[in-house]
Design a protein around this motif. Sequence first.
Motif, PDB file in Angstrom:
ATOM      1  N   ARG A 100      53.372  52.159  70.987  1.00  0.00           N
ATOM      2  CA  ARG A 100      52.452  52.823  70.191  1.00  0.00           C
ATOM      3  C   ARG A 100      52.098  52.128  68.962  1.00  0.00           C
ATOM      4  NH1 ARG A 100      50.542  57.323  73.039  1.00  0.00           N
ATOM      5  NH2 ARG A 100      52.311  58.915  74.322  1.00  0.00           N
ATOM      6  N   PRO A 101      50.814  52.654  68.399  1.00  0.00           N
ATOM      7  CA  PRO A 101      50.429  51.997  66.738  1.00  0.00           C
ATOM      8  C   PRO A 101      51.654  52.022  66.002  1.00  0.00           C
ATOM      9  CG  PRO A 101      48.665  52.776  67.572  1.00  0.00           C
ATOM     10  CD  PRO A 101      48.908  52.601  68.783  1.00  0.00           C
ATOM     11  N   GLY A 102      52.403  51.828  64.989  1.00  0.00           N
ATOM     12  CA  GLY A 102      53.458  52.191  64.361  1.00  0.00           C
ATOM     13  C   GLY A 102      54.587  52.852  64.601  1.00  0.00           C
ATOM     14  N   GLY A 103      54.859  52.552  66.343  1.00  0.00           N
ATOM     15  CA  GLY A 103      55.997  52.667  67.208  1.00  0.00           C
ATOM     16  C   GLY A 103      57.004  51.160  66.755  1.00  0.00           C
ATOM     17  N   LEU A 104      57.029  50.537  66.701  1.00  0.00           N
ATOM     18  CA  LEU A 104      57.761  49.354  67.084  1.00  0.00           C
ATOM     19  C   LEU A 104      58.699  48.993  65.949  1.00  0.00           C
ATOM     20  CD1 LEU A 104      58.858  46.672  67.719  1.00  0.00           C
ATOM     21  CD2 LEU A 104      57.233  45.314  66.183  1.00  0.00           C
ATOM     22  N   SER A 105      57.778  49.835  64.134  1.00  0.00           N
ATOM     23  CA  SER A 105      58.660  50.143  63.410  1.00  0.00           C
ATOM     24  C   SER A 105      59.899  51.083  63.814  1.00  0.00           C
ATOM     25  CB  SER A 105      58.091  50.927  62.243  1.00  0.00           C
ATOM     26  OG  SER A 105      58.834  51.137  60.828  1.00  0.00           O
ATOM     27  N   PRO A 106      60.193  51.466  63.925  1.00  0.00           N
ATOM     28  CA  PRO A 106      60.903  52.266  63.354  1.00  0.00           C
ATOM     29  C   PRO A 106      62.350  51.704  64.580  1.00  0.00           C
ATOM     30  CG  PRO A 106      60.353  54.210  64.887  1.00  0.00           C
ATOM     31  CD  PRO A 106      59.333  52.611  64.726  1.00  0.00           C
ATOM     32  N   PHE A 107      61.981  50.511  65.766  1.00  0.00           N
ATOM     33  CA  PHE A 107      63.407  49.640  66.421  1.00  0.00           C
ATOM     34  C   PHE A 107      63.379  48.216  65.604  1.00  0.00           C
ATOM     35  CE2 PHE A 107      61.477  51.941  68.777  1.00  0.00           C
ATOM     36  CZ  PHE A 107      61.742  52.890  69.545  1.00  0.00           C
ATOM     37  N   LEU A 108      62.907  48.118  64.351  1.00  0.00           N
ATOM     38  CA  LEU A 108      63.166  46.571  63.588  1.00  0.00           C
ATOM     39  C   LEU A 108      63.888  47.218  62.411  1.00  0.00           C
ATOM     40  CD1 LEU A 108      59.640  45.505  64.057  1.00  0.00           C
ATOM     41  CD2 LEU A 108      61.524  44.931  65.009  1.00  0.00           C
ATOM     42  N   PRO A 109      64.670  46.540  61.660  1.00  0.00           N
ATOM     43  CA  PRO A 109      65.567  45.862  60.402  1.00  0.00           C
ATOM     44  C   PRO A 109      64.453  45.566  59.250  1.00  0.00           C
ATOM     45  CG  PRO A 109      66.121  44.265  61.370  1.00  0.00           C
ATOM     46  CD  PRO A 109      65.373  44.870  62.366  1.00  0.00           C
ATOM     47  N   VAL A 110      63.340  45.261  60.068  1.00  0.00           N
ATOM     48  CA  VAL A 110      62.588  44.568  59.246  1.00  0.00           C
ATOM     49  C   VAL A 110      61.193  45.513  58.951  1.00  0.00           C
ATOM     50  CG1 VAL A 110      64.249  42.357  58.670  1.00  0.00           C
ATOM     51  CG2 VAL A 110      61.981  42.961  60.647  1.00  0.00           C
ATOM     52  N   PRO A 111      60.158  44.760  58.089  1.00  0.00           N
ATOM     53  CA  PRO A 111      58.790  45.344  57.861  1.00  0.00           C
ATOM     54  C   PRO A 111      58.466  44.909  59.474  1.00  0.00           C
ATOM     55  CG  PRO A 111      59.044  44.998  55.410  1.00  0.00           C
ATOM     56  CD  PRO A 111      60.946  44.088  57.004  1.00  0.00           C
ATOM     57  N   VAL A 112      57.463  45.262  60.281  1.00  0.00           N
ATOM     58  CA  VAL A 112      56.819  44.857  61.245  1.00  0.00           C
ATOM     59  C   VAL A 112      55.614  43.558  61.040  1.00  0.00           C
ATOM     60  CG1 VAL A 112      55.094  45.414  63.168  1.00  0.00           C
ATOM     61  CG2 VAL A 112      56.638  47.107  62.715  1.00  0.00           C
ATOM     62  N   CYS A 113      55.395  43.566  59.985  1.00  0.00           N
ATOM     63  CA  CYS A 113      55.100  42.939  59.587  1.00  0.00           C
ATOM     64  C   CYS A 113      55.593  40.648  59.155  1.00  0.00           C
ATOM     65  CB  CYS A 113      53.971  42.146  58.054  1.00  0.00           C
ATOM     66  SG  CYS A 113      55.034  42.754  56.302  1.00  0.00           S
ATOM     67  N   GLU A 114      56.623  41.048  59.781  1.00  0.00           N
ATOM     68  CA  GLU A 114      57.741  40.097  59.307  1.00  0.00           C
ATOM     69  C   GLU A 114      57.565  39.206  61.034  1.00  0.00           C
ATOM     70  OE1 GLU A 114      61.417  39.670  57.247  1.00  0.00           O
ATOM     71  OE2 GLU A 114      60.512  40.705  55.546  1.00  0.00           O
ATOM     72  N   VAL A 115      57.284  40.068  61.690  1.00  0.00           N
ATOM     73  CA  VAL A 115      57.892  39.358  63.152  1.00  0.00           C
ATOM     74  C   VAL A 115      55.410  39.684  63.943  1.00  0.00           C
ATOM     75  CG1 VAL A 115      59.551  40.033  63.999  1.00  0.00           C
ATOM     76  CG2 VAL A 115      57.863  41.945  64.407  1.00  0.00           C
ATOM     77  N   ARG A 116      54.887  39.920  62.967  1.00  0.00           N
ATOM     78  CA  ARG A 116      53.448  39.137  63.434  1.00  0.00           C
ATOM     79  C   ARG A 116      53.295  37.858  63.062  1.00  0.00           C
ATOM     80  NH1 ARG A 116      50.098  41.119  58.007  1.00  0.00           N
ATOM     81  NH2 ARG A 116      50.747  38.854  57.647  1.00  0.00           N
ATOM     82  N   ASP A 117      52.261  38.293  64.676  1.00  0.00           N
ATOM     83  CA  ASP A 117      52.066  36.657  65.590  1.00  0.00           C
ATOM     84  C   ASP A 117      53.461  35.907  65.947  1.00  0.00           C
ATOM     85  OD1 ASP A 117      49.207  36.789  65.751  1.00  0.00           O
ATOM     86  OD2 ASP A 117      49.477  36.290  63.501  1.00  0.00           O
ATOM     87  N   GLU A 118      54.357  36.437  66.544  1.00  0.00           N
ATOM     88  CA  GLU A 118      55.954  35.881  66.480  1.00  0.00           C
ATOM     89  C   GLU A 118      56.851  36.165  68.023  1.00  0.00           C
ATOM     90  OE1 GLU A 118      56.951  33.292  65.220  1.00  0.00           O
ATOM     91  OE2 GLU A 118      56.439  32.779  63.051  1.00  0.00           O
ATOM     92  N   LEU A 119      57.252  35.538  68.327  1.00  0.00           N
ATOM     93  CA  LEU A 119      58.263  36.117  69.792  1.00  0.00           C
ATOM     94  C   LEU A 119      59.563  35.979  68.412  1.00  0.00           C
ATOM     95  CD1 LEU A 119      57.984  33.942  72.745  1.00  0.00           C
ATOM     96  CD2 LEU A 119      57.937  36.866  71.961  1.00  0.00           C
ATOM     97  N   ALA A 120      60.260  37.486  68.212  1.00  0.00           N
ATOM     98  CA  ALA A 120      61.582  37.174  67.760  1.00  0.00           C
ATOM     99  C   ALA A 120      62.741  37.731  68.856  1.00  0.00           C
ATOM    100  CB  ALA A 120      61.364  38.408  66.593  1.00  0.00           C
ATOM    101  N   GLY A 121      63.460  36.741  68.936  1.00  0.00           N
ATOM    102  CA  GLY A 121      64.637  37.139  70.515  1.00  0.00           C
ATOM    103  C   GLY A 121      65.647  38.689  69.556  1.00  0.00           C
ATOM    104  N   LEU A 122      65.629  39.206  70.516  1.00  0.00           N
ATOM    105  CA  LEU A 122      66.934  40.650  70.630  1.00  0.00           C
ATOM    106  C   LEU A 122      67.973  40.593  69.426  1.00  0.00           C
ATOM    107  CD1 LEU A 122      65.321  42.478  72.738  1.00  0.00           C
ATOM    108  CD2 LEU A 122      64.519  42.774  71.002  1.00  0.00           C
ATOM    109  N   ASP A 123      68.810  38.778  70.244  1.00  0.00           N
ATOM    110  CA  ASP A 123      69.341  39.091  69.483  1.00  0.00           C
ATOM    111  C   ASP A 123      69.993  38.550  67.886  1.00  0.00           C
ATOM    112  OD1 ASP A 123      67.970  36.542  69.585  1.00  0.00           O
ATOM    113  OD2 ASP A 123      69.382  35.226  70.023  1.00  0.00           O
TER     114      ASP A 123
END
Length: 280
Positions: A100-123
Amino acid sequence: MSGTPQRTPVSLTVRPSTPALAPLIGAMGHAEGRFAHAAELALPTGGAQLLVNLDRDALTRTPLHGAGRSTGGAAVHGPCTGPAVIDPAQQRAVLWVAFRPGGLSPFLPVPVCEVRDELAGLDDLWGGDGAVLRERLLEAVAAGGPPAGLRTLETALLERSRTLAAPDPAVRRAAFLLDRGTPVAEVADRLGWTARRLTRRCAGHLGVPPKRYARVRRFQRLLRRVNAGQGPPDWAALAADCGYHDQAHLIHEFRALAGITPGAYAPRSPGEGNHVPLPG
């Protein structure tokens, strides 16, 4: 377009069964497909996904204008603001989560803008936990099919969300208003924020500045109308109904966000409006 793509689709979509995840995740599922086309456009939604390729330990995404990105088979697909080329072969067997909008944020150690338009490996994002998740899911699916894989994925997300900050309810309110076409300045006023604060908070939690988010969501409203209609679209009427200044403005925005003209838009199906097969 080079004919109708052939496939054998199988899909399972569920809502999170754990109440703690319901405010964060809109849906999760398993999808399988075989496609005749070799490449397709993925259109921007402003939302984020977690993807696990069960068929092969790889995921790739190539912006229409820019360098491609490859990861292992488990990755976060950050909020996208433009079209990208993806390989349909990587959709042969996938577990996915739509946040959901804003729902990714709790699962990231970085601001969501750092993965904008990106694939970021879970590793990279989750360290050891992310590196072994795909293997855990493969074992679960082998033992109990896609439902077991989804239960395992849900458990992993619940464990992860407990270690990070909760989403910002004000940002979720901002996303709700922007999604419905409320002007950015009015959204800031309703929240009692300055325009700068709104931009900063949206970038950190939605991953996208408010004006860009509003453009992408207006584009998505347009696509829903096009795919729900019968017969050729009336682009002038759609421009007025969806909040564009005129038909020329709609065409300009369509080119910017899809990389093609409205007349060239031919999705895989009306229910898959963000996947557009490319000619071979």
